[in-house]
Design a protein around this motif. Structure first.
Motif, short mmCIF file in Angstrom:
data_model
loop_
_atom_site.label_atom_id
_atom_site.label_comp_id
_atom_site.label_asym_id
_atom_site.label_seq_id
_atom_site.Cartn_x
_atom_site.Cartn_y
_atom_site.Cartn_z
N LYS A 122 4.36 2.84 1.56
CA LYS A 122 3.26 1.51 1.91
C LYS A 122 2.86 1.28 0.65
CE LYS A 122 -0.60 0.05 4.21
NZ LYS A 122 -1.80 0.55 5.49
N ARG A 123 2.20 2.09 -0.05
CA ARG A 123 1.44 2.07 -1.24
C ARG A 123 2.28 1.43 -2.53
NH1 ARG A 123 -3.54 3.26 -1.74
NH2 ARG A 123 -4.69 4.35 0.07
N GLN A 124 3.52 2.25 -2.63
CA GLN A 124 4.57 1.56 -3.64
C GLN A 124 5.05 0.45 -3.15
OE1 GLN A 124 5.02 3.19 -6.55
NE2 GLN A 124 5.96 1.34 -6.97
N GLY A 125 5.45 0.09 -1.98
CA GLY A 125 5.73 -1.19 -1.58
C GLY A 125 4.94 -2.20 -2.03
N MET A 126 3.41 -2.21 -1.77
CA MET A 126 2.77 -3.05 -2.02
C MET A 126 2.58 -3.38 -3.62
SD MET A 126 -0.75 -2.76 0.32
CE MET A 126 -0.94 -1.11 0.11
N LYS A 127 2.66 -2.19 -4.51
CA LYS A 127 2.74 -2.27 -5.94
C LYS A 127 3.87 -2.94 -6.31
CE LYS A 127 0.15 1.85 -6.87
NZ LYS A 127 0.24 3.24 -7.51
N ASN A 128 5.15 -3.04 -5.72
CA ASN A 128 6.30 -3.53 -6.17
C ASN A 128 6.05 -5.06 -5.89
OD1 ASN A 128 7.76 -1.15 -6.67
ND2 ASN A 128 8.78 -1.10 -4.87
N ILE A 129 5.57 -5.42 -4.86
CA ILE A 129 5.32 -6.88 -4.58
C ILE A 129 4.44 -7.40 -5.93
CG2 ILE A 129 3.92 -8.61 -3.20
CD1 ILE A 129 4.61 -6.51 -0.99
N ALA A 130 3.35 -6.78 -6.38
CA ALA A 130 2.74 -7.29 -7.45
C ALA A 130 3.76 -7.22 -8.80
CB ALA A 130 1.52 -6.31 -7.67
#
Length: 373
Positions: A122-130
């Protein structure tokens, strides 16, 4: 000198005084238009002296009127075409920011964490969006590679290794190592982009970084659905948002890779300079002083309009009139930092991961110092 971006009047504050737009230099096209304006004015001075001695060489002023009308129409079309590209770029980046915020918020609120692996994903997914939005910024500026401060802490080590393993083919820009973060000295970003287009801007052998990140984001959404971490409606919403982000990436590519038609560009400049070369012969009968003044004013206005069109036709560069892409990315990073530093409604446990507040503060300080400079 500091440009007041908050004041709607767009006045400039310098030496403790707010100056109106008419007295601004920074952000104007004087630097670009001054050399041809000076040449045309000097040329007009020479013709004025010539006609002063041989008055029979002067041509009637009325002949220039219909020519001026036709040339004005050409300049209007050129300016409108350039501004359409600028305004489309502005809408695309606003939509990018909104979609990135929505996807980060939906991930933060709607993902039901069932394990440590889910929390990590989840955290890496949000970072990938940014990272996707920041990668677009570098991509459309012709800056390849991963060595950028605004990407630090966002890309996973596995993803970096995947990209670096294919680095030999991963090169879609022409900016050299000495000028990675800015156009070459003496060139506007539009001139650099034209050079990149002529040298082969698009590479067919490698998928650009934003597209790779889009694959990672889509893979993350599929991971959530496969493991029953999100419900069906949220999955559809997130998939639609990812598709919309891909469409916006294509919009940026369309602006960059679709130049003004070369034939129109050449004909406009032929017509513009022919008009300015003939104009002093028509003004010479009005006297030396009037010829010089009118030649300067007309040259300044028409060449300035053409320079404005060249400045805004690529809104993604580093010129003063280009879109502030860094500000769009910073606004999105603020949302991401909030999500990473607060407990989500369906979080497994509280884990601090804030992207580094010092990094965000440092970027803000750098932006403030650049504005003051």
């Amino acid at each position: 000198m500091l440009i007041d971006r908050v004041n709607p009047s767009n006045r400039v504050r310098a030496f403790g005084v707010h100056w109106p737009d008419a007295l601004r230099y920074r952000g104007s096209v004087i630097r670009i238009s001054f050399p041809p304006v000076a040449f045309m004015t000097a040329y007009g001075v020479g013709i004025a002296f010539l006609i002063r001695k041989y008055d029979y060489l002067a041509i009637p002023v009325g002949i220039m009127t219909p020519v001026a009308v036709v040339l004005s129409l050409l300049l209007v079309f050129r300016t409108n075409s350039a501004y359409d590209r600028y305004w489309e770029g502005r809408k695309i980046w606003q939509d990018l920011k909104v979609n990135a915020r929505n996807l980060i918020r939906n991930t933060w609120c709607g993902v039901q964490e069932k394990s440590i692996e889910d929390s990590v994903q989840k955290r890496q997914g949000m970072k990938n969006i940014a990272a996707f939005m920041i990668a677009i910024k570098h991509y459309i500026r012709g800056e390849d590679g991963l060595d950028y401060a605004d990407l630090d802490g966002l890309l996973s080590p596995e993803f970096r290794m995947q990209v670096l393993a294919r680095r030999s083919a991963y090169n879609y820009g022409t900016i050299n190592d000495e000028a990675r973060n800015s156009p070459e000295r003496g060139q506007s970003s539009s001139e650099v982009r034209i050079q990149q287009c002529n040298d082969g801007w698009e590479r067919t052998g490698e998928v650009p970084l934003p597209s790779l990140l889009l694959y990672e984001i889509q893979k993350f959404v599929e991971y959530l659905m496969t493991n029953n971490i999100i419900y069906g409606q949220l999955y559809m919403n997130m998939t639609n948002t990812v598709n919309a982000m891909g469409t916006l990436l294509g919009g940026c590519e369309r602006i960059i890779s679709t130049p003004i038609p070369l034939a129109y560009h050449i004909h406009l400049h032929h017509s513009l300079y022919m008009y300015l070369l003939v104009l002093p012969w028509a003004l010479g009968s009005m006297g030396l002083a009037k010829t010089i003044i009118l030649q300067f004013v007309v040259s300044f206005m028409m060449l300035g309009i053409d320079a404005i069109s060249r400045e805004i036709q690529n809104p993604f560069g580093y010129d003063a009139n280009d879109l502030d892409l860094d500000a769009f990315c910073e606004a999105m990073l603020v949302d991401l930092n909030y999500a990473m530093s607060h407990r989500a409604p369906k979080a497994l446990e509280v884990v601090e991961d804030t992207l580094g507040d010092d990094l965000l503060k440092g970027k803000t300080a750098d932006a403030s110092s650049d504005a003051v400079a």
